[in-house]
Design a protein around this motif. Structure first.
Motif, PDB file in Angstrom:
ATOM      1  N   ASP A  34       0.848  -1.193   0.000  1.00  0.00           N
ATOM      2  CA  ASP A  34       0.000   0.000   0.000  1.00  0.00           C
ATOM      3  C   ASP A  34       0.884   1.243   0.000  1.00  0.00           C
ATOM      4  OD1 ASP A  34      -1.750   2.092   0.481  1.00  0.00           O
ATOM      5  OD2 ASP A  34      -2.650   1.197   2.257  1.00  0.00           O
ATOM      6  N   PRO A  35       0.754   2.121  -1.007  1.00  0.00           N
ATOM      7  CA  PRO A  35       1.589   3.327  -1.063  1.00  0.00           C
ATOM      8  C   PRO A  35       1.412   4.247   0.139  1.00  0.00           C
ATOM      9  CG  PRO A  35       0.506   2.959  -3.167  1.00  0.00           C
ATOM     10  CD  PRO A  35      -0.088   1.986  -2.183  1.00  0.00           C
ATOM     11  N   ASP A  36       0.304   4.113   0.861  1.00  0.00           N
ATOM     12  CA  ASP A  36       0.067   4.955   2.029  1.00  0.00           C
ATOM     13  C   ASP A  36       0.531   4.315   3.330  1.00  0.00           C
ATOM     14  OD1 ASP A  36      -1.050   7.126   0.618  1.00  0.00           O
ATOM     15  OD2 ASP A  36      -2.958   6.058   0.473  1.00  0.00           O
ATOM     16  N   VAL A  67       6.245   2.937   3.897  1.00  0.00           N
ATOM     17  CA  VAL A  67       6.491   3.445   2.543  1.00  0.00           C
ATOM     18  C   VAL A  67       6.750   4.941   2.594  1.00  0.00           C
ATOM     19  CG1 VAL A  67       5.480   3.796   0.251  1.00  0.00           C
ATOM     20  CG2 VAL A  67       5.137   1.616   1.446  1.00  0.00           C
ATOM     21  N   ARG A  68       5.879   5.664   3.284  1.00  0.00           N
ATOM     22  CA  ARG A  68       6.021   7.124   3.401  1.00  0.00           C
ATOM     23  C   ARG A  68       7.354   7.462   4.074  1.00  0.00           C
ATOM     24  NH1 ARG A  68       3.958   9.044  -0.416  1.00  0.00           N
ATOM     25  NH2 ARG A  68       2.574   7.434  -1.049  1.00  0.00           N
ATOM     26  N   TRP A  69       7.702   6.698   5.108  1.00  0.00           N
ATOM     27  CA  TRP A  69       8.962   6.929   5.818  1.00  0.00           C
ATOM     28  C   TRP A  69      10.148   6.725   4.873  1.00  0.00           C
ATOM     29  CZ3 TRP A  69      13.047   3.669   6.554  1.00  0.00           C
ATOM     30  CH2 TRP A  69      14.043   4.135   7.431  1.00  0.00           C
ATOM     31  N   ALA A  70      10.146   5.613   4.127  1.00  0.00           N
ATOM     32  CA  ALA A  70      11.258   5.314   3.224  1.00  0.00           C
ATOM     33  C   ALA A  70      11.375   6.366   2.126  1.00  0.00           C
ATOM     34  CB  ALA A  70      11.088   3.920   2.610  1.00  0.00           C
ATOM     35  N   ALA A  86      10.864   7.765  -7.221  1.00  0.00           N
ATOM     36  CA  ALA A  86       9.740   7.137  -7.916  1.00  0.00           C
ATOM     37  C   ALA A  86       9.192   6.022  -7.037  1.00  0.00           C
ATOM     38  CB  ALA A  86      10.196   6.577  -9.258  1.00  0.00           C
ATOM     39  N   LEU A  87       7.891   5.888  -7.007  1.00  0.00           N
ATOM     40  CA  LEU A  87       7.245   4.847  -6.215  1.00  0.00           C
ATOM     41  C   LEU A  87       6.524   3.886  -7.149  1.00  0.00           C
ATOM     42  CD1 LEU A  87       6.141   3.521  -3.639  1.00  0.00           C
ATOM     43  CD2 LEU A  87       4.295   5.219  -3.689  1.00  0.00           C
ATOM     44  N   LEU A  88       6.915   2.624  -7.081  1.00  0.00           N
ATOM     45  CA  LEU A  88       6.247   1.567  -7.827  1.00  0.00           C
ATOM     46  C   LEU A  88       5.717   0.569  -6.799  1.00  0.00           C
ATOM     47  CD1 LEU A  88       8.989   1.001 -10.553  1.00  0.00           C
ATOM     48  CD2 LEU A  88       6.901   2.366 -10.761  1.00  0.00           C
ATOM     49  N   PRO A  89       4.416   0.614  -6.490  1.00  0.00           N
ATOM     50  CA  PRO A  89       3.890  -0.224  -5.403  1.00  0.00           C
ATOM     51  C   PRO A  89       3.793  -1.710  -5.723  1.00  0.00           C
ATOM     52  CG  PRO A  89       2.126   1.017  -6.425  1.00  0.00           C
ATOM     53  CD  PRO A  89       3.404   1.486  -7.063  1.00  0.00           C
ATOM     54  N   ASN A  90       3.829  -2.069  -7.003  1.00  0.00           N
ATOM     55  CA  ASN A  90       3.698  -3.472  -7.379  1.00  0.00           C
ATOM     56  C   ASN A  90       5.060  -4.082  -7.665  1.00  0.00           C
ATOM     57  OD1 ASN A  90       0.803  -3.400  -7.415  1.00  0.00           O
ATOM     58  ND2 ASN A  90       0.948  -2.310  -9.342  1.00  0.00           N
ATOM     59  N   LEU A  91       5.241  -5.313  -7.232  1.00  0.00           N
ATOM     60  CA  LEU A  91       6.469  -6.039  -7.521  1.00  0.00           C
ATOM     61  C   LEU A  91       6.088  -7.304  -8.268  1.00  0.00           C
ATOM     62  CD1 LEU A  91       9.550  -6.174  -7.062  1.00  0.00           C
ATOM     63  CD2 LEU A  91       9.081  -7.504  -5.022  1.00  0.00           C
ATOM     64  N   ALA A 137       6.561 -14.578  -0.058  1.00  0.00           N
ATOM     65  CA  ALA A 137       6.817 -15.274   1.207  1.00  0.00           C
ATOM     66  C   ALA A 137       6.794 -14.290   2.375  1.00  0.00           C
ATOM     67  CB  ALA A 137       8.158 -15.994   1.164  1.00  0.00           C
ATOM     68  N   PHE A 138       7.271 -13.088   2.139  1.00  0.00           N
ATOM     69  CA  PHE A 138       7.295 -12.075   3.193  1.00  0.00           C
ATOM     70  C   PHE A 138       5.957 -11.335   3.278  1.00  0.00           C
ATOM     71  CE2 PHE A 138      11.645 -12.632   1.707  1.00  0.00           C
ATOM     72  CZ  PHE A 138      12.261 -12.956   2.892  1.00  0.00           C
ATOM     73  N   ALA A 139       5.456 -10.882   2.124  1.00  0.00           N
ATOM     74  CA  ALA A 139       4.231 -10.094   2.097  1.00  0.00           C
ATOM     75  C   ALA A 139       2.992 -10.949   2.343  1.00  0.00           C
ATOM     76  CB  ALA A 139       4.106  -9.366   0.762  1.00  0.00           C
ATOM     77  N   GLY A 140       2.908 -12.071   1.650  1.00  0.00           N
ATOM     78  CA  GLY A 140       1.718 -12.907   1.760  1.00  0.00           C
ATOM     79  C   GLY A 140       1.722 -13.825   2.959  1.00  0.00           C
ATOM     80  N   GLU A 141       2.766 -14.637   3.068  1.00  0.00           N
ATOM     81  CA  GLU A 141       2.823 -15.634   4.135  1.00  0.00           C
ATOM     82  C   GLU A 141       3.017 -15.016   5.520  1.00  0.00           C
ATOM     83  OE1 GLU A 141       2.212 -18.890   3.636  1.00  0.00           O
ATOM     84  OE2 GLU A 141       1.905 -18.393   1.516  1.00  0.00           O
ATOM     85  N   LEU A 142       3.914 -14.029   5.609  1.00  0.00           N
ATOM     86  CA  LEU A 142       4.211 -13.422   6.913  1.00  0.00           C
ATOM     87  C   LEU A 142       3.453 -12.128   7.169  1.00  0.00           C
ATOM     88  CD1 LEU A 142       8.070 -14.044   6.975  1.00  0.00           C
ATOM     89  CD2 LEU A 142       6.268 -15.365   8.118  1.00  0.00           C
ATOM     90  N   GLY A 143       2.799 -11.583   6.136  1.00  0.00           N
ATOM     91  CA  GLY A 143       2.015 -10.360   6.299  1.00  0.00           C
ATOM     92  C   GLY A 143       2.860  -9.124   6.574  1.00  0.00           C
ATOM     93  N   LEU A 144       4.083  -9.102   6.076  1.00  0.00           N
ATOM     94  CA  LEU A 144       4.982  -7.971   6.327  1.00  0.00           C
ATOM     95  C   LEU A 144       4.877  -6.921   5.233  1.00  0.00           C
ATOM     96  CD1 LEU A 144       8.164 -10.022   7.279  1.00  0.00           C
ATOM     97  CD2 LEU A 144       6.580  -8.882   8.854  1.00  0.00           C
ATOM     98  N   CYS A 145       5.102  -5.684   5.609  1.00  0.00           N
ATOM     99  CA  CYS A 145       5.251  -4.612   4.633  1.00  0.00           C
ATOM    100  C   CYS A 145       6.641  -4.773   4.035  1.00  0.00           C
ATOM    101  CB  CYS A 145       5.118  -3.253   5.315  1.00  0.00           C
ATOM    102  SG  CYS A 145       5.497  -1.869   4.238  1.00  0.00           S
ATOM    103  N   THR A 146       6.732  -4.866   2.723  1.00  0.00           N
ATOM    104  CA  THR A 146       8.038  -5.044   2.100  1.00  0.00           C
ATOM    105  C   THR A 146       8.379  -3.830   1.247  1.00  0.00           C
ATOM    106  OG1 THR A 146       7.034  -6.238   0.254  1.00  0.00           O
ATOM    107  CG2 THR A 146       7.884  -7.557   2.079  1.00  0.00           C
TER     108      THR A 146
END
Length: 131
Positions: free
Chosen positions: A39-41, A45-48, A61-66, A74-83
């Motif tokens: 999520d760009p918000d 993300v805002r901090w980085a 430049a911000l590209l929210p999709n990888l 594995a990090f975003a889906g399985e562990l629920g982390l902001c990557t």
């Protein structure tokens, strides 16, 4: 894009090519990984973005999709982390090609960016629990 059924890529692409009049094109899908989106918000993300902007003096430049070429799911889906992925490149670098290269100015900027990110992380990070 997130939501793409990566396990059905071959079928989807075959259908599209057939509909466009290209039945002679063979489709072979190699190993896949699901794409992810941050999520760009999100506060991280805002901090980085703020950290990178302060370091470089420019708006990053911000590209929210990888795309699914990294095991980020594995990090975003399985562990629920902001990557956050902070690439250090430019369009003509030919990443993963036989003539891949990295220019010295890009390498210097990359070192500055990451030093700034780690410095700022130690100074004031938006530490919070992530659902």
């Amino acid at each position: 894009m997130v939501g793409t059924e990566v396990d059905k890529l071959g079928v989807i692409l075959r259908k599209h090519l057939d509909e466009q009049g290209f039945p002679m094109v063979d489709v072979e899908v190699g190993p896949t990984m699901p794409p992810t989106r941050t999520d760009p918000d999100d506060p991280w993300v805002r901090w980085a973005l703020g950290s990178i902007s302060r370091t470089t003096g420019t708006e990053p430049a911000l590209l929210p999709n990888l795309g699914g070429s990294l095991p980020n799911d594995a990090f975003a889906g399985e562990l629920g982390l902001c990557t956050l992925w902070i690439p250090h490149s430019y369009p003509a670098c030919a990443q993963h090609a036989p003539d891949e290269h990295l220019l010295a100015p890009v390498a210097r900027e990359s070192l500055r960016i990451m030093a700034g990110v780690f410095w700022d992380l130690g100074e004031d990070s938006p530490v919070r629990s992530h659902p």
